[in-house]
Motif scaffolding. Structure first.
Motif, PDB file in Angstrom:
ATOM      1  N   ALA A 178       0.812  -1.217   0.000  1.00 19.67           N
ATOM      2  CA  ALA A 178       0.000   0.000   0.000  1.00 19.67           C
ATOM      3  C   ALA A 178       0.846   1.268   0.000  1.00 19.67           C
ATOM      4  O   ALA A 178       0.303   2.376   0.063  1.00 19.67           O
ATOM      5  CB  ALA A 178      -0.926   0.004   1.208  1.00 19.67           C
ATOM      6  N   ILE A 179       2.156   1.121  -0.068  1.00 15.35           N
ATOM      7  CA  ILE A 179       3.026   2.303  -0.064  1.00 15.35           C
ATOM      8  C   ILE A 179       3.192   2.828  -1.489  1.00 15.35           C
ATOM      9  O   ILE A 179       3.646   2.113  -2.377  1.00 15.35           O
ATOM     10  CB  ILE A 179       4.398   1.966   0.555  1.00 15.35           C
ATOM     11  CG1 ILE A 179       4.229   1.649   2.044  1.00 15.35           C
ATOM     12  CG2 ILE A 179       5.380   3.130   0.374  1.00 15.35           C
ATOM     13  CD1 ILE A 179       5.505   1.210   2.735  1.00 15.35           C
ATOM     14  N   ARG A 180       2.811   4.082  -1.686  1.00 15.54           N
ATOM     15  CA  ARG A 180       2.965   4.709  -3.001  1.00 15.54           C
ATOM     16  C   ARG A 180       4.392   5.184  -3.237  1.00 15.54           C
ATOM     17  O   ARG A 180       4.950   4.985  -4.308  1.00 15.54           O
ATOM     18  CB  ARG A 180       2.017   5.900  -3.123  1.00 15.54           C
ATOM     19  CG  ARG A 180       0.557   5.534  -3.341  1.00 15.54           C
ATOM     20  CD  ARG A 180      -0.285   6.788  -3.435  1.00 15.54           C
ATOM     21  NE  ARG A 180      -1.689   6.471  -3.718  1.00 15.54           N
ATOM     22  CZ  ARG A 180      -2.666   7.352  -3.613  1.00 15.54           C
ATOM     23  NH1 ARG A 180      -2.408   8.590  -3.215  1.00 15.54           N
ATOM     24  NH2 ARG A 180      -3.903   6.986  -3.891  1.00 15.54           N
ATOM     25  N   ARG A 181       4.970   5.803  -2.228  1.00 11.10           N
ATOM     26  CA  ARG A 181       6.345   6.300  -2.363  1.00 11.10           C
ATOM     27  C   ARG A 181       6.868   6.708  -1.002  1.00 11.10           C
ATOM     28  O   ARG A 181       6.102   6.924  -0.052  1.00 11.10           O
ATOM     29  CB  ARG A 181       6.428   7.469  -3.332  1.00 11.10           C
ATOM     30  CG  ARG A 181       5.659   8.709  -2.894  1.00 11.10           C
ATOM     31  CD  ARG A 181       5.873   9.857  -3.851  1.00 11.10           C
ATOM     32  NE  ARG A 181       5.184  11.057  -3.369  1.00 11.10           N
ATOM     33  CZ  ARG A 181       5.624  12.297  -3.567  1.00 11.10           C
ATOM     34  NH1 ARG A 181       6.747  12.518  -4.222  1.00 11.10           N
ATOM     35  NH2 ARG A 181       4.943  13.330  -3.111  1.00 11.10           N
ATOM     36  N   ILE A 182       8.187   6.822  -0.924  1.00 15.90           N
ATOM     37  CA  ILE A 182       8.826   7.421   0.237  1.00 15.90           C
ATOM     38  C   ILE A 182       9.488   8.708  -0.226  1.00 15.90           C
ATOM     39  O   ILE A 182       9.909   8.828  -1.388  1.00 15.90           O
ATOM     40  CB  ILE A 182       9.848   6.472   0.897  1.00 15.90           C
ATOM     41  CG1 ILE A 182      11.005   6.141  -0.050  1.00 15.90           C
ATOM     42  CG2 ILE A 182       9.171   5.202   1.382  1.00 15.90           C
ATOM     43  CD1 ILE A 182      12.081   5.288   0.600  1.00 15.90           C
ATOM     44  N   VAL A 232      10.922  -0.526  -2.068  1.00 12.03           N
ATOM     45  CA  VAL A 232       9.787   0.074  -2.771  1.00 12.03           C
ATOM     46  C   VAL A 232      10.053   0.273  -4.262  1.00 12.03           C
ATOM     47  O   VAL A 232       9.133   0.577  -5.021  1.00 12.03           O
ATOM     48  CB  VAL A 232       9.393   1.428  -2.137  1.00 12.03           C
ATOM     49  CG1 VAL A 232       8.971   1.236  -0.694  1.00 12.03           C
ATOM     50  CG2 VAL A 232      10.536   2.448  -2.235  1.00 12.03           C
ATOM     51  N   GLY A 233      11.306   0.135  -4.692  1.00  9.63           N
ATOM     52  CA  GLY A 233      11.654   0.366  -6.090  1.00  9.63           C
ATOM     53  C   GLY A 233      12.189   1.769  -6.303  1.00  9.63           C
ATOM     54  O   GLY A 233      11.771   2.722  -5.632  1.00  9.63           O
ATOM     55  N   ILE A 234      13.105   1.896  -7.248  1.00  5.11           N
ATOM     56  CA  ILE A 234      13.783   3.177  -7.497  1.00  5.11           C
ATOM     57  C   ILE A 234      12.796   4.288  -7.806  1.00  5.11           C
ATOM     58  O   ILE A 234      12.924   5.425  -7.344  1.00  5.11           O
ATOM     59  CB  ILE A 234      14.783   3.023  -8.666  1.00  5.11           C
ATOM     60  CG1 ILE A 234      15.849   1.989  -8.331  1.00  5.11           C
ATOM     61  CG2 ILE A 234      15.438   4.363  -9.001  1.00  5.11           C
ATOM     62  CD1 ILE A 234      16.732   1.619  -9.505  1.00  5.11           C
ATOM     63  N   GLU A 235      11.785   3.975  -8.616  1.00  2.00           N
ATOM     64  CA  GLU A 235      10.868   5.007  -9.100  1.00  2.00           C
ATOM     65  C   GLU A 235       9.968   5.552  -7.989  1.00  2.00           C
ATOM     66  O   GLU A 235       9.318   6.591  -8.168  1.00  2.00           O
ATOM     67  CB  GLU A 235      10.007   4.448 -10.241  1.00  2.00           C
ATOM     68  CG  GLU A 235       8.972   3.407  -9.826  1.00  2.00           C
ATOM     69  CD  GLU A 235       9.569   2.027  -9.537  1.00  2.00           C
ATOM     70  OE1 GLU A 235       8.821   1.161  -9.038  1.00  2.00           O
ATOM     71  OE2 GLU A 235      10.768   1.817  -9.824  1.00  2.00           O
TER      72      GLU A 235
END
Length: 386
Positions: free
Chosen positions: A162-166, A226-229
């Motif tokens: 559920a995490i969109r971004r940090i 979470v991935g680079i993007e």
């Protein structure tokens, strides 16, 4: 009583760690520093750890002559540093700056310790080596860097999907409002005037170029899956909000505190509990307004270079880190200009773009680091001759 080993005791983060250790009633069982015999000896005399180590073997005799009569054990050299990092302890705080922290950190990792990591370069240069070894050894890596510690405190591992971004925040450094032309004339004394933080020279210059934030993006990639993007950066000049996590329901959880490294060090030392720390309470009225800006990657290309190196994979982030350390040293020694720092890093990456594959071992990492430093050194002398 929690037993703590502190690597990098005489630096700015080390001093914050000592304040947190003393306030928390922890037992300091081992300390280390690079070359500062007098500063390290003074700390040993005050805290009386079981072992005191100097990384520079040339200063070993002087340290022993200072501490021996007091009945305090000491040693010196790289092997002694690694032995100290692996000694029996509940927490190992790694506050050594730069690439020099890699082997002591790996020694603590292989010993399965809980590591309070305040060093960016270990994960930037060798995250693909450090993190798998930590998982294999059952070691725990807790982030001390203020931004990553902030993310860690509001990152819900059970809600990863559920995490969109940090979002990491950046102060913008001393040159946030300077023009490109003004930065071309900047000297070391200008770059070392950070508006919010009291830090060592290298990290303060990194903040001025925003390479510090680029290194933190790479570090975050290894700490948070979470991935680079989905790793963002926003400039926040007041340095009150240190990191944010945005969730799918629109919630944004932010960590806030006064800009003091004592807070994240104390959090890692007490974790998973909460303990006190000798810091002043946050007064939101006094610190307002809080403002946010998009980073300017035209004036501060280091952030872009770091993202590109992370996307390229392989040895690129190691090369980026090595070239930056060399370029910052050259700038501090007045051999190159401020804008030359990013130029040297970019040119070094281009020169070594042929290096493929990932760094599978620490020997691979160190070999690439040496090659990148050689290239960067030649480029800094070319800049100074121009």
């Amino acid at each position: 009583m929690t037993r703590v080993v502190l690597l990098g005791a005489t630096g700015s983060v080390g001093q914050s760690a000592l304040a947190a250790i003393e306030a928390g009633g922890f037992e300091l069982v081992g300390i280390a520093a690079g070359r500062d015999v007098s500063g390290l000896a003074a700390i040993a005399e005050r805290f009386r750890p079981g072992m005191t180590v100097l990384a520079d073997p040339a200063g070993g005799a002087a340290l022993a002559s200072r501490l021996g009569p007091l009945g305090l054990a000491s040693d010196a050299g790289p092997a002694a540093m690694e032995a100290l990092a692996a000694m029996e302890a509940d927490r190992v705080v790694v506050a050594i700056p730069g690439f020099a922290a890699l082997r002591p950190t790996l020694a603590a990792v292989d010993a399965g310790r809980i590591i309070c990591l305040a060093n960016k370069e270990c994960l930037v240069a060798a995250g693909d080596v450090v993190m798998p070894r930590a998982r294999a050894a059952g070691a725990t890596v807790l982030p001390v860097d203020s931004e990553h510690n902030a993310i860690f405190q509001v990152f819900e591992n059970d809600a990863l999907g559920a995490i969109r971004r940090i979002v990491l925040t950046a102060s913008g450094g001393p040159f946030r409002t300077w023009t490109h032309e003004a930065m071309a004339r900047a000297r070391a004394k200008d770059a070392l005037k950070h508006p919010n933080w009291s830090m060592g020279a290298k990290i303060t210059v990194d903040s001025a170029t925003m390479m510090n934030k680029g290194l933190e993006v790479i570090e975050a990639h290894h700490l948070f899956p979470v991935g680079i993007e989905r790793i963002g950066v926003v400039v926040h000049p007041q340095s009150i909000v240190h990191g944010m996590v945005e969730y799918a329901d629109g919630s944004v959880l932010a960590h806030m505190s006064n800009p003091s490294m004592v807070t994240p060090v104390a959090h890692c030392l007490h974790y998973p509990d909460r303990g006190g720390a000798p810091v002043s309470p946050l007064d939101l009225v006094a610190t307002s307004p809080l403002t946010f800006e998009a980073p300017d990657e035209t004036r501060f290309p280091a952030l872009r270079l770091a993202r590109e190196a992370l996307a390229a994979g392989g040895h690129a982030t190691n090369i980026l880190n090595a070239a930056n350390e060399v370029a910052v040293t050259a700038f501090l020694n007045d051999r190159i200009g401020f804008l030359d720092i990013s130029r040297v890093v970019s040119d070094t990456l281009e020169c070594l773009a042929h290096r493929g594959g990932a760094s599978a071992t620490v020997d691979d990492v160190e070999s690439t680091d040496r090659e990148a430093r050689d290239v960067a050194e030649r480029l800094t002398y070319a800049c100074s001759a121009a």
